[in-house]
Scaffold this motif. Structure first.
Motif, PDB file in Angstrom:
ATOM      1  N   GLU A  93       0.825  -1.212   0.000  1.00 59.73           N
ATOM      2  CA  GLU A  93       0.000   0.000   0.000  1.00 59.73           C
ATOM      3  C   GLU A  93       0.852   1.252   0.000  1.00 59.73           C
ATOM      4  O   GLU A  93       1.837   1.347   0.741  1.00 59.73           O
ATOM      5  CB  GLU A  93      -0.890   0.024   1.246  1.00 59.73           C
ATOM      6  CG  GLU A  93      -2.036  -0.937   1.164  1.00 59.73           C
ATOM      7  CD  GLU A  93      -3.373  -0.239   1.395  1.00 59.73           C
ATOM      8  OE1 GLU A  93      -3.389   0.941   1.775  1.00 59.73           O
ATOM      9  OE2 GLU A  93      -4.398  -0.911   1.182  1.00 59.73           O
ATOM     10  N   GLY A 153      -4.114   2.008  -2.705  1.00 60.85           N
ATOM     11  CA  GLY A 153      -4.682   2.413  -1.414  1.00 60.85           C
ATOM     12  C   GLY A 153      -4.429   3.883  -1.135  1.00 60.85           C
ATOM     13  O   GLY A 153      -4.541   4.724  -2.026  1.00 60.85           O
TER      14      GLY A 153
ATOM     15  N   SER B  81      -8.668  -0.817   5.269  1.00 60.91           N
ATOM     16  CA  SER B  81      -8.484  -2.121   4.629  1.00 60.91           C
ATOM     17  C   SER B  81      -9.528  -3.051   5.225  1.00 60.91           C
ATOM     18  O   SER B  81     -10.218  -2.705   6.176  1.00 60.91           O
ATOM     19  CB  SER B  81      -7.071  -2.641   4.860  1.00 60.91           C
ATOM     20  OG  SER B  81      -6.775  -2.618   6.233  1.00 60.91           O
TER      21      SER B  81
END
Lengths: 268, 162
Positions: A93, A153, B81
């Protein structure tokens, strides 16, 4: 890589740096903001049209810096007829800086009143091969930095930290957080120091489908800052250049620096 | 002293400012060749967006498409996440659906002020739509707000009961 091919690559690279060739050099990533780990693919070409392939830009020196500053995987680097391509793996990420940068030298001289040119990346070797009766010798150093940034992300800044070498952008606004109608604030740096009074030129992608370039420019202030307001969603080509005497070889008269970036602006 | 402090904190946390924070969402029935149920995200933000509170997400476990819920992705999604914050579950078929976010502690802990509930829907090979429903927090009395989408969302109703 065979040295002939390498020479050809370098020739393309240097030719594009000369004023007579006003072609644009660019990288074009398939995605700039993704939400799951994946490969993204990047094209590299030299063209007048933004972003239409014309001539392959060599990508032998591509470097991808990952979210924690480590080198990230590059695969399938290939030179095709009208573009080069390579794939970049986004696993971790954060933000990845994709850069193709290579310094080169350009030699201009006269032999018996006839103008000659030579190109290469080893200045000492080039000077050694200069004919004994060469006159009006001028050597120029050229640095083209092609860059783009992609994020998996949430964006982060580790990979974007300036290297302190050549012409760079310090991204005060993250390049993967650009939205139509908003303004990005960036700082231009030469060797890590704010670069004032440099003209940054911007061209929105899709020139094939309109009658005018619709390009515009902004100039860096005394702190090296530029503010860029994105008129609409899409991909933009950015170009800025400068020159100075800070050459890496004592015989080079001038150092030419170019930064060529591709940035994607999303709709809000 | 420590015991007393812990007790006070527990009291604040358990104090509910709303009995219900119910959102009714109409997922429109669309006559299209390839239909996928929309991914829908719910969150709360204040006018200067210094507070962003994710409430929930309807998606089918394919993270690849989460970036297409563009505003949610930018405001909060990309910083999260699995499992995504709030009341997260599978996509819903066309029809009327109701979800109550009052059980979320983070919502009950929201400082008093003006906010908007934002409902964003994005459909694979389809479109995207965002609706905003302003509300006052905490509710002095029952509040109802309604908004209607043109394509990807039908009527969305927010009912807050103190």
């Amino acid at each position: 890589m065979p040295s002939l091919l390498k020479q050809l690559g370098l020739a393309t690279l240097l030719a594009a740096a000369l004023p007579a060739h006003a072609h644009k050099l660019w990288l074009l990533p398939s995605h700039t903001a993704v939400s799951e780990p994946q490969w993204v693919t990047v094209d590299a070409s030299i063209s007048n049209e933004i972003f239409g392939f014309e001539r392959a830009y060599p990508v032998d020196t591509v470097q991808v810096t990952g979210p924690s500053g480590e080198r990230a995987a590059v695969d399938n680097a290939t030179r095709m007829h009208t573009r080069s391509v390579f794939d970049v793996q986004l696993e971790q990420e954060g933000s990845y800086r994709i850069a193709v940068a290579q310094p080169g030298f350009f030699l201009m001289y006269e032999v018996d009143g006839e103008r000659k040119r030579a190109r290469g990346n080893d200045a000492a070797q080039m000077l050694k091969e200069l004919p004994a009766n060469a006159s009006n010798v001028k050597m120029m150093e050229s640095h083209n930095r092609l860059e783009t940034v992609v994020t998996l992300g949430a964006p982060n800044n580790t990979a974007l930290n300036p290297t302190g070498k050549g012409l760079e952008i310090e991204f005060l606004s993250h390049p993967n957080d650009l939205y139509a109608g908003e303004t990005a604030k960036w700082r231009l740096l030469v060797d890590g120091k704010p670069a004032r009074n440099l003209k940054v030129e911007l061209v929105p992608g899709g020139t094939r489908y309109r009658d005018s370039q619709e390009d515009w420019s902004v100039t860096s202030d005394k702190k090296g800052l530029v503010e860029i307001t994105w008129p609409s969603a899409g991909r933009y080509f950015l170009e800025v250049g400068t020159s100075d005497k800070q050459t890496s070889h004592p015989k080079a008269d001038e150092r030419r620096l170019q930064y060529l970036g591709t940035f994607e602006v999303l709709p809000m | 002293m420590r015991v007393l402090l812990t007790f006070c904190l527990a009291l604040v946390a358990s104090h509910s400012l709303a009995e219900s924070f119910r959102v009714e969402v109409e997922v429109p029935r669309l006559r299209v060749a390839e239909y996928h149920a929309p991914y829908v995200a719910f969150w709360v933000e204040n006018p200067d967006r210094s507070t962003i509170l994710p409430l929930g997400l309807w998606y089918d476990d394919q993270e690849k498409w989460l970036k297409d819920i563009r505003q949610w992705w930018r405001r909060t999604g990309r910083g999260q996440s699995k499992p995504y914050d709030g009341l997260t579950g599978a996509t819903r078929p066309p029809g009327n659906h109701s979800i109550d976010f009052a059980e979320l502690k983070a919502l009950q802990d929201l400082p008093p002020g003006e906010y908007e509930l934002i409902v964003e829907a994005a459909r694979e090979v389809g479109g995207r739509e965002v609706l905003r429903l302003p509300f006052q927090w905490p509710a002095e009395q029952a509040q109802t707000q309604q908004a209607s989408g043109d394509n990807e969302l039908g009527t969305v109703t927010l009912t807050i009961t103190p």
